[in-house]
Design a protein around this motif. Structure first.
Motif, PDB file in Angstrom:
ATOM      1  N   ARG A 171       0.825  -1.214   0.000  1.00 38.33           N
ATOM      2  CA  ARG A 171       0.000   0.000   0.000  1.00 38.33           C
ATOM      3  C   ARG A 171       0.854   1.257   0.000  1.00 38.33           C
ATOM      4  O   ARG A 171       0.445   2.306   0.488  1.00 38.33           O
ATOM      5  N   ASP A 181      -6.132   4.218  -2.799  1.00 37.95           N
ATOM      6  CA  ASP A 181      -7.087   3.593  -3.708  1.00 37.95           C
ATOM      7  C   ASP A 181      -6.850   2.085  -3.717  1.00 37.95           C
ATOM      8  O   ASP A 181      -5.792   1.623  -4.157  1.00 37.95           O
ATOM      9  N   PRO A 182      -7.811   1.265  -3.249  1.00 43.23           N
ATOM     10  CA  PRO A 182      -7.609  -0.191  -3.238  1.00 43.23           C
ATOM     11  C   PRO A 182      -7.301  -0.757  -4.619  1.00 43.23           C
ATOM     12  O   PRO A 182      -6.643  -1.790  -4.734  1.00 43.23           O
ATOM     13  N   GLY A 183      -7.741  -0.068  -5.671  1.00 43.09           N
ATOM     14  CA  GLY A 183      -7.433  -0.526  -7.010  1.00 43.09           C
ATOM     15  C   GLY A 183      -5.986  -0.337  -7.392  1.00 43.09           C
ATOM     16  O   GLY A 183      -5.511  -0.925  -8.373  1.00 43.09           O
ATOM     17  N   ALA A 184      -5.260   0.491  -6.621  1.00 45.17           N
ATOM     18  CA  ALA A 184      -3.840   0.751  -6.892  1.00 45.17           C
ATOM     19  C   ALA A 184      -2.921  -0.030  -5.967  1.00 45.17           C
ATOM     20  O   ALA A 184      -1.707   0.150  -6.011  1.00 45.17           O
ATOM     21  N   TYR A 185      -3.492  -0.884  -5.086  1.00 47.80           N
ATOM     22  CA  TYR A 185      -2.646  -1.751  -4.282  1.00 47.80           C
ATOM     23  C   TYR A 185      -1.857  -2.686  -5.207  1.00 47.80           C
ATOM     24  O   TYR A 185      -2.212  -2.890  -6.368  1.00 47.80           O
ATOM     25  N   ALA A 186      -0.808  -3.296  -4.672  1.00 45.64           N
ATOM     26  CA  ALA A 186      -0.031  -4.261  -5.449  1.00 45.64           C
ATOM     27  C   ALA A 186      -0.004  -5.596  -4.680  1.00 45.64           C
ATOM     28  O   ALA A 186       0.725  -5.710  -3.702  1.00 45.64           O
ATOM     29  N   PRO A 188      -3.838  -5.444  -6.898  1.00 42.99           N
ATOM     30  CA  PRO A 188      -5.092  -4.722  -6.625  1.00 42.99           C
ATOM     31  C   PRO A 188      -6.033  -5.555  -5.761  1.00 42.99           C
ATOM     32  O   PRO A 188      -6.072  -6.791  -5.854  1.00 42.99           O
ATOM     33  N   ASP A 190      -9.265  -6.003  -5.797  1.00 40.57           N
ATOM     34  CA  ASP A 190     -10.254  -6.823  -6.507  1.00 40.57           C
ATOM     35  C   ASP A 190      -9.641  -8.104  -7.057  1.00 40.57           C
ATOM     36  O   ASP A 190     -10.306  -9.155  -7.099  1.00 40.57           O
TER      37      ASP A 190
END
Length: 395
Positions: A171, A181-186, A188, A190
């Protein structure tokens, strides 16, 4: 740590140097470095060893004595799970009957260490080659722990015999900035959540500030605090969440572990009321979980204000997920009034707690010009929409 630095540390000379270093002391590091250079040791090796010594000293707060035999990166240590929390994670999998866990984002291996420690075989993966190598070193004492360099999301889970998944997505960016943004985690969020269709026993560790709106409705979301510091929210699915979907708080203190779950109808909603004889300050994990109303029900109390996470009650309860204070006095907030009140009582040492007010405690303390030998604690907050001062003492 780059590959060259890691290889140097893992050489017989490097490991011997690291093992021989005295306990880390930043005030003596320069002198120690100069002495090692004078003895003819390679400057790069000395720098790598001293860096590991510093990281090991920092890691003891998270990993205790285990840290003394481990290797770290600064980023890996920052994200590593505290051993006390990782143990709770591992027991969830053990109690669910999991036979092999895939730690999809193992980092330096702190959670994998806990899985292996409770006897669960673990397959740990990390996309960074040096980090995977460090995890291999850290898990070297556990024959049922396997570490691979690669993308955990690409594993053939069925072929690997995996029936439990765990992930702690990164994060932070490569520069250290937080990612919200949870979509930008590594990887993501989802992408990890999609795996629960293949392996229902999925667990994730996320930052405690993730918004409730980003959490899937089938998750048991548990915010965790350690000695008052909120450290994470865990999302648990399938057999890892025997309580079913909802919210909970896990409060870990030297006195033990305490859990507060929302009721079957969700977090409780309670009204606000006048300040009574006792004030309860819920633990931060309880507040993040939105369970302040549940604390109010447990102590037969009300909120001091609909928007403030303080509970008041006429009853004193031994409540492990909240700190109880006896209310000694209340007054509308005013600098002159508060200064006079404290001077009349000879208060020279003041603890200032605040919630729902823009007052800066250190600035207020200077303005109060405290004098005397007595001590006091004040709570600055809103009561029924108005700024109030509550004079309290630990109950």
């Amino acid at each position: 740590m780059d590959a060259a630095g890691l290889s140097a540390l893992l050489s017989p000379q490097g490991w011997a140097l690291l093992s021989a270093l005295p306990p880390y002391d930043e005030h003596r590091t320069m002198a120690l470095s100069a002495r090692l250079h004078a003895e003819g040791l390679d400057p790069d090796l000395v720098a790598a060893a001293l860096t590991q010594s510093r990281l090991r000293a920092r890691a003891r707060t998270k990993l205790g004595d285990f840290a003394d035999g481990m290797l770290f990166t600064a980023a890996g240590l920052e994200q590593a799970t505290r051993l006390t929390v990782a143990a709770h994670h591992a027991r969830r999998y053990r109690d669910a009957g999991t036979t092999r866990v895939a730690d999809l984002t193992c980092g330096i291996g702190a959670d994998s260490l806990a899985f292996a420690g409770v006897g669960i075989p673990v397959l740990a993966t990390d996309v960074d080659e040096a980090t995977a190598a460090i995890a291999t070193v850290n898990l070297r004492h556990f024959p049922d722990a396997e570490v691979r360099h690669g993308d955990g999301l690409a594993l053939d889970l069925e072929a690997e015999g995996v029936d439990g998944l765990y992930a702690d997505p990164a994060r932070r960016t490569s520069t250290g900035s937080r990612v919200f943004d949870p979509g930008a985690y590594a990887p993501p969020l989802d992408a990890v959540l999609a795996l629960r269709e293949r392996v229902p026993a999925l667990g994730l560790k996320l930052g405690p500030g993730v918004p409730h709106s980003a959490l899937p409705p089938d998750a048991q979301a548990q915010w965790v605090s350690v000695d008052g510091d909120v450290v994470e929210v865990g999302l648990w699915f399938g057999p890892l969440a025997p309580e079913g979907p909802g919210r909970s708080a896990l409060v870990l203190t030297p006195a033990g572990a305490h859990t507060l779950h929302a009721g079957p109808d969700g977090p409780a909603t309670v009204p606000a009321g006048p300040v009574a004889g006792y004030l309860y300050e819920p633990d931060g994990a309880v507040i993040r979980a939105g369970l302040v109303g549940d604390v109010a029900l447990r102590v037969r109390g009300t909120l001091v204000d609909p928007t403030i996470a303080y509970v008041t009650s006429d009853e004193l309860h031994d409540e492990p997920v909240a700190t109880a204070y006896r209310v000694l006095d209340t007054m509308p907030f005013g600098l002159k009034r508060l200064r006079t009140y404290l001077r009349e009582r000879g208060v020279g040492r003041l603890t200032i707690k605040k919630r729902g007010t823009a007052v800066v405690p250190e600035q207020l303390r200077r303005q109060l010009d405290l004098r005397g030998d007595a001590e006091a604690t004040v709570v600055l907050t809103r009561v029924a929409g108005h700024q109030q001062v509550l004079v309290v003492e630990r109950a």
